[in-house]
Scaffold this motif. Structure first.
Motif, PDB file in Angstrom:
ATOM      1  N   PRO A  62       0.784  -1.239   0.000  1.00 19.50           N
ATOM      2  CA  PRO A  62       0.000   0.000   0.000  1.00 19.50           C
ATOM      3  C   PRO A  62       0.818   1.293   0.000  1.00 19.50           C
ATOM      4  N   PHE A  63       2.135   1.172   0.146  1.00 26.82           N
ATOM      5  CA  PHE A  63       2.968   2.362   0.271  1.00 26.82           C
ATOM      6  C   PHE A  63       3.568   2.747  -1.080  1.00 26.82           C
ATOM      7  N   ASN A  64       4.215   3.898  -1.146  1.00 27.74           N
ATOM      8  CA  ASN A  64       4.708   4.433  -2.417  1.00 27.74           C
ATOM      9  C   ASN A  64       6.074   3.917  -2.845  1.00 27.74           C
ATOM     10  N   ASP A  65       6.688   3.067  -2.071  1.00 27.31           N
ATOM     11  CA  ASP A  65       8.011   2.553  -2.418  1.00 27.31           C
ATOM     12  C   ASP A  65       7.936   1.649  -3.646  1.00 27.31           C
ATOM     13  N   GLU A  66       9.049   1.596  -4.372  1.00 29.18           N
ATOM     14  CA  GLU A  66       9.164   0.642  -5.478  1.00 29.18           C
ATOM     15  C   GLU A  66       9.855  -0.596  -4.930  1.00 29.18           C
ATOM     16  N   LEU A  67       9.231  -1.744  -5.115  1.00 27.28           N
ATOM     17  CA  LEU A  67       9.756  -2.990  -4.560  1.00 27.28           C
ATOM     18  C   LEU A  67      10.299  -3.907  -5.637  1.00 27.28           C
ATOM     19  N   THR A  68      11.300  -4.668  -5.267  1.00 31.29           N
ATOM     20  CA  THR A  68      11.766  -5.746  -6.124  1.00 31.29           C
ATOM     21  C   THR A  68      10.808  -6.919  -5.927  1.00 31.29           C
ATOM     22  N   GLU A  69      10.915  -7.916  -6.749  1.00 28.41           N
ATOM     23  CA  GLU A  69      10.070  -9.114  -6.596  1.00 28.41           C
ATOM     24  C   GLU A  69      10.303  -9.759  -5.231  1.00 28.41           C
ATOM     25  N   ALA A  70      11.568  -9.820  -4.808  1.00 30.51           N
ATOM     26  CA  ALA A  70      11.903 -10.431  -3.508  1.00 30.51           C
ATOM     27  C   ALA A  70      11.293  -9.627  -2.363  1.00 30.51           C
ATOM     28  N   GLN A  71      11.329  -8.313  -2.470  1.00 27.44           N
ATOM     29  CA  GLN A  71      10.748  -7.466  -1.422  1.00 27.44           C
ATOM     30  C   GLN A  71       9.230  -7.618  -1.375  1.00 27.44           C
ATOM     31  N   LEU A  72       8.606  -7.673  -2.536  1.00 24.14           N
ATOM     32  CA  LEU A  72       7.158  -7.856  -2.579  1.00 24.14           C
ATOM     33  C   LEU A  72       6.782  -9.206  -1.974  1.00 24.14           C
ATOM     34  N   LYS A  73       7.556 -10.216  -2.273  1.00 21.78           N
ATOM     35  CA  LYS A  73       7.305 -11.544  -1.707  1.00 21.78           C
ATOM     36  C   LYS A  73       7.427 -11.503  -0.182  1.00 21.78           C
ATOM     37  N   LYS A  74       8.442 -10.814   0.318  1.00 19.82           N
ATOM     38  CA  LYS A  74       8.635 -10.690   1.765  1.00 19.82           C
ATOM     39  C   LYS A  74       7.448  -9.964   2.403  1.00 19.82           C
ATOM     40  N   TYR A  75       6.994  -8.888   1.754  1.00 26.90           N
ATOM     41  CA  TYR A  75       5.832  -8.152   2.262  1.00 26.90           C
ATOM     42  C   TYR A  75       4.597  -9.053   2.313  1.00 26.90           C
ATOM     43  N   LYS A  76       4.362  -9.787   1.250  1.00 27.74           N
ATOM     44  CA  LYS A  76       3.200 -10.678   1.213  1.00 27.74           C
ATOM     45  C   LYS A  76       3.277 -11.732   2.306  1.00 27.74           C
ATOM     46  N   GLU A  77       4.467 -12.226   2.606  1.00 25.86           N
ATOM     47  CA  GLU A  77       4.630 -13.206   3.693  1.00 25.86           C
ATOM     48  C   GLU A  77       4.282 -12.584   5.040  1.00 25.86           C
ATOM     49  N   LEU A  78       4.643 -11.322   5.242  1.00 25.66           N
ATOM     50  CA  LEU A  78       4.286 -10.624   6.480  1.00 25.66           C
ATOM     51  C   LEU A  78       2.765 -10.541   6.633  1.00 25.66           C
ATOM     52  N   ILE A  79       2.097 -10.181   5.560  1.00 23.42           N
ATOM     53  CA  ILE A  79       0.634 -10.037   5.606  1.00 23.42           C
ATOM     54  C   ILE A  79      -0.029 -11.406   5.790  1.00 23.42           C
ATOM     55  N   LYS A  80       0.485 -12.421   5.134  1.00 27.15           N
ATOM     56  CA  LYS A  80      -0.073 -13.766   5.298  1.00 27.15           C
ATOM     57  C   LYS A  80       0.090 -14.231   6.739  1.00 27.15           C
ATOM     58  N   LYS A  81       1.215 -13.909   7.353  1.00 26.76           N
ATOM     59  CA  LYS A  81       1.425 -14.239   8.776  1.00 26.76           C
ATOM     60  C   LYS A  81       0.363 -13.541   9.627  1.00 26.76           C
ATOM     61  N   GLN A  82       0.117 -12.283   9.291  1.00 26.78           N
ATOM     62  CA  GLN A  82      -0.898 -11.507  10.003  1.00 26.78           C
ATOM     63  C   GLN A  82      -2.271 -12.174   9.892  1.00 26.78           C
ATOM     64  N   TYR A  83      -2.659 -12.530   8.684  1.00 24.08           N
ATOM     65  CA  TYR A  83      -3.963 -13.133   8.460  1.00 24.08           C
ATOM     66  C   TYR A  83      -4.080 -14.490   9.150  1.00 24.08           C
ATOM     67  N   LYS A  84      -3.046 -15.279   9.021  1.00 23.01           N
ATOM     68  CA  LYS A  84      -3.063 -16.629   9.590  1.00 23.01           C
ATOM     69  C   LYS A  84      -3.245 -16.599  11.115  1.00 23.01           C
ATOM     70  N   ASN A  85      -2.676 -15.574  11.742  1.00 24.80           N
ATOM     71  CA  ASN A  85      -2.737 -15.457  13.203  1.00 24.80           C
ATOM     72  C   ASN A  85      -3.886 -14.572  13.683  1.00 24.80           C
ATOM     73  N   LEU A  86      -4.785 -14.237  12.790  1.00 26.22           N
ATOM     74  CA  LEU A  86      -5.909 -13.376  13.145  1.00 26.22           C
ATOM     75  C   LEU A  86      -6.745 -14.024  14.232  1.00 26.22           C
ATOM     76  N   ASP A  87      -6.867 -13.316  15.318  1.00 27.48           N
ATOM     77  CA  ASP A  87      -7.672 -13.784  16.445  1.00 27.48           C
ATOM     78  C   ASP A  87      -8.725 -12.715  16.705  1.00 27.48           C
ATOM     79  N   TYR A  88      -9.969 -13.094  16.608  1.00 25.08           N
ATOM     80  CA  TYR A  88     -11.036 -12.107  16.728  1.00 25.08           C
ATOM     81  C   TYR A  88     -12.126 -12.609  17.665  1.00 25.08           C
TER      82      TYR A  88
END
Length: 181
Positions: A62-88
């Motif tokens: 969601p931010f304005n930075d330009e990412l490499t493929e590896a960086q985008l993959k790392k970001y997606k892994e962070l978000i997937k970790k967030q979703y997987k651990n969602l406790d509501y």
């Protein structure tokens, strides 16, 4: 003759019981399609927890930075970790005849604050770093995040033709789920 009448009545009763039973089972099965707003809310959030392919395919940086493929993959892994651990938890449930709201509370890792702190740090001390190194630093700081933020989302529903339909969440609500609000 009395035996035949009794046998005929017993047969008619048996057939009636079978027909009623089959109709009853059919109605129960058909009713399975008619989920409650609470069921639909849980289904929606469980898609995130189970990393449903449709949910994962919508992860965007969601931010304005330009990412490499590896960086985008790392970001997606962070978000997937967030979703997987969602406790509501369901905080409030209001169901009327045609409208309903389900209020959900949850805690998520506060990636947004970590990103903002890293950006501020880099604006003071990161002038010599390349853009790629700056993004690496921001992602590293997000990855180290342990602080959490508590949010709530109100899921709204409308009943149409006897079936509940969820109103789409706002972009802000979706950002809350990812911890980037």
């Amino acid at each position: 003759m009395a035996k035949k009448s009794k046998l005929l009545i017993a047969s008619v009763i048996a057939v009636a019981i079978i027909v009623i039973g089959v109709l009853g089972i059919g109605l129960l099965l058909k009713g399975g399609d008619n989920k409650t707003p609470l069921d639909l809310t849980n289904d929606f959030l469980n898609q995130y927890k189970k990393l449903d392919s449709e949910v994962v395919s919508k992860i965007e940086y969601p931010f304005n930075d330009e990412l490499t493929e590896a960086q985008l993959k790392k970001y997606k892994e962070l978000i997937k970790k967030q979703y997987k651990n969602l406790d509501y938890e369901i905080a409030e449930e209001k169901v009327g005849e045609v409208d309903a709201t389900i209020k959900v509370q949850f805690n998520v890792l506060d990636y947004k604050s970590s990103y903002d702190k890293a950006t501020s740090y880099l604006s003071l001390y990161g002038q010599a770093k390349s853009d790629e190194k700056k993004v690496d630093y921001k992602l590293k700081e997000m990855e180290k995040t342990s602080s959490k933020e508590k949010y709530s989302i109100e899921f709204t529903f409308h009943k149409l033709d006897g079936k509940w339909h969820m109103i789409d969440l706002t972009e802000a609500d979706l950002q809350k789920l990812a911890g980037i609000f």
